[in-house]
Design an enzyme around this catalytic site. Sequence first.
Site, PDB file in Angstrom:
ATOM      1  N   CYS A   1     -57.447 -56.119 -54.226  1.00 23.12           N
ATOM      2  CA  CYS A   1     -58.378 -54.080 -54.733  1.00 23.12           C
ATOM      3  C   CYS A   1     -57.896 -53.279 -55.020  1.00 23.12           C
ATOM      4  CB  CYS A   1     -59.272 -54.137 -53.274  1.00 23.12           C
ATOM      5  SG  CYS A   1     -60.194 -52.866 -53.244  1.00 23.12           S
TER       6      CYS A   1
ATOM      7  N   ASP B   1     -67.121 -55.190 -57.126  1.00 25.23           N
ATOM      8  CA  ASP B   1     -65.733 -56.054 -56.671  1.00 25.23           C
ATOM      9  C   ASP B   1     -65.736 -57.443 -56.918  1.00 25.23           C
ATOM     10  OD1 ASP B   1     -63.928 -56.238 -54.621  1.00 25.23           O
ATOM     11  OD2 ASP B   1     -64.665 -54.674 -53.414  1.00 25.23           O
ATOM     12  N   ASP B   2     -64.022 -57.951 -57.061  1.00 26.93           N
ATOM     13  CA  ASP B   2     -64.303 -59.176 -57.699  1.00 26.93           C
ATOM     14  C   ASP B   2     -65.310 -59.848 -58.514  1.00 26.93           C
ATOM     15  OD1 ASP B   2     -62.641 -58.797 -55.269  1.00 26.93           O
ATOM     16  OD2 ASP B   2     -63.301 -60.567 -54.346  1.00 26.93           O
TER      17      ASP B   2
ATOM     18  N   HIS C   1     -59.947 -47.771 -52.348  1.00 21.47           N
ATOM     19  CA  HIS C   1     -60.024 -49.003 -51.504  1.00 21.47           C
ATOM     20  C   HIS C   1     -60.624 -48.361 -50.280  1.00 21.47           C
ATOM     21  CE1 HIS C   1     -59.370 -52.499 -49.834  1.00 21.47           C
ATOM     22  NE2 HIS C   1     -58.461 -52.030 -48.676  1.00 21.47           N
TER      23      HIS C   1
END
Length: 541
Positions: free
Chosen positions: A129, A90-91, A183
């Site tokens: 996301c 994530d990210d 998500h």
Amino acid sequence: MRTANPSPLGHVRTGARRPKKCRTARGIQVHAYARIPPGANGPVTLSGPLPVWGREGLFYLLFIGLLLFLSQPCHPQNPSRWNVLFIAVDDMRVDLGCYGNPLVQTPNLDRLAQRSTLFQRAYCQQAVCNPSRASLLTGRRPDTIGVIDLPTHFRENNPDIVTLPQWFKMHGYFTRNIGKIFHNWRQDDYRGDPESWSVPAEMHYNSHGNDTPQTDTPLPPDLSGVPRTEIRDVPDEAYFDGRIASRAVEALEELRTSRDPFFLAVGFWKPHAPFNAPKRYWDRYPRQTILFPHNPAPPIGVPSIALHDSREILRGFRDRPGGVPTPEEVITLRHGYYAAISYVDAQIGRVLDALDANGLTSSTIVVFWSDHGYHLGEHGLWAKTSNFELDTHVPLMIAEAGQEQSQRIESLVELLDVFPTLTAMCGLPQPVGLEGKDLQPLIRTDVESPIHGAVYSQHTRPAYPPAGAGPEAMGYSMRTDRFRYTEWRDYRTGAILAQELYDHLRDPGESYNLAIDPTHASLLTYFSRRMASDLRLSAFD
């Protein structure tokens, strides 16, 4: 450009003459020269005159037949049985050792890269996301599935759509989810996507704000003091990702004896903020090695609509002058992000070790991807939700089952391409409606021929539209081999609000918007028309 072939068996260029080599059941290697005519994909034929008949000739013909059999492709002939280990983070932007950043310590992802096809220029379809993950996992663009914000679940508009893991489940795979894949949060009516999995998902539905340290002993003090960061001397399993890795290791041990092929999706929550990796990962980075962003100002001539309020990080600095971190706090935030990357890299290493330990590496395709990139003060921005390169450019690696060599693909690809590529690799039919492309022509040929002339991302304005309200504007961004062209349009009327153009050959940091220069008017017109055609934006034609 490529660094090596994607498998130890290599590939044969058309028109070339090279020895074909296979290993027989007794471990004896037999060589035979094969000539492959240009454009031919069928069986190889041995060159040279045939012998005359007779005992020796008959023996020779039998020997030739054996060589013909052994000279066929040495890849396993039942690809539908490949397992899939599907690793998401994530990210994470492309600040990895294997992507050329010598500062960031990622030994386990670097190890995976040594036996993978690494895509140097992979791009997400929206740098936030929910839309990004929904797009990859359904194989459709955000506009197609109507998911352009955080609250909307993809099944609200597409109740019967089939996801990537669901497609594998429908074709005989055991599918399992540990960690963040779809998500989560804000979608209590769905809580992920139960239809995609053979068993209930684990550790998948939560909030990053709840990822606080859990220990059986008194909690060590926080040594940071900077908002959105935390430094505590705790074990890896104090946080979500350590526990996810442990469950994934257990799952691989259970799957070792499975009679059905498996699709195991392991989703890690980091390096998403807060930057709270255990102290030992902060200690890997001497403070003096952490540098200030090289381009902290917005691009010259950038329209204000291209920027955003960076609320994910800056909400913690509202009491600071100007509502921004001090230079020293900027360094701490960047330090924390790198520590978080190293922390999640260590957890991925545990999962890869378990794959090896259970004898599954030779029968498992490993996919590694991030949902989008990230800003760490560059352009005056923090976190994601822009159409700039730092937000849309993502790491993507695919290691085929038993692959032992690395290769790097320079061609442009999209996360949309993962769905059709994985199904093709595993011998599954392609569902109708996928908008990505099978990447195997890039992976399995010696000469790299681009499959995308351009790739596309998009984002809303405001960056986070109010619940129940559509956006005011949408920015569509086209990345070609050399340029990034972004077009901001009124979401209701389609009227052009602003344009951006960056030349990555001369300005890889996107520091100057060429759209303000009248000499580039014809180029802007060309890209605008091409974008409307490629994305079938009829309102924009």
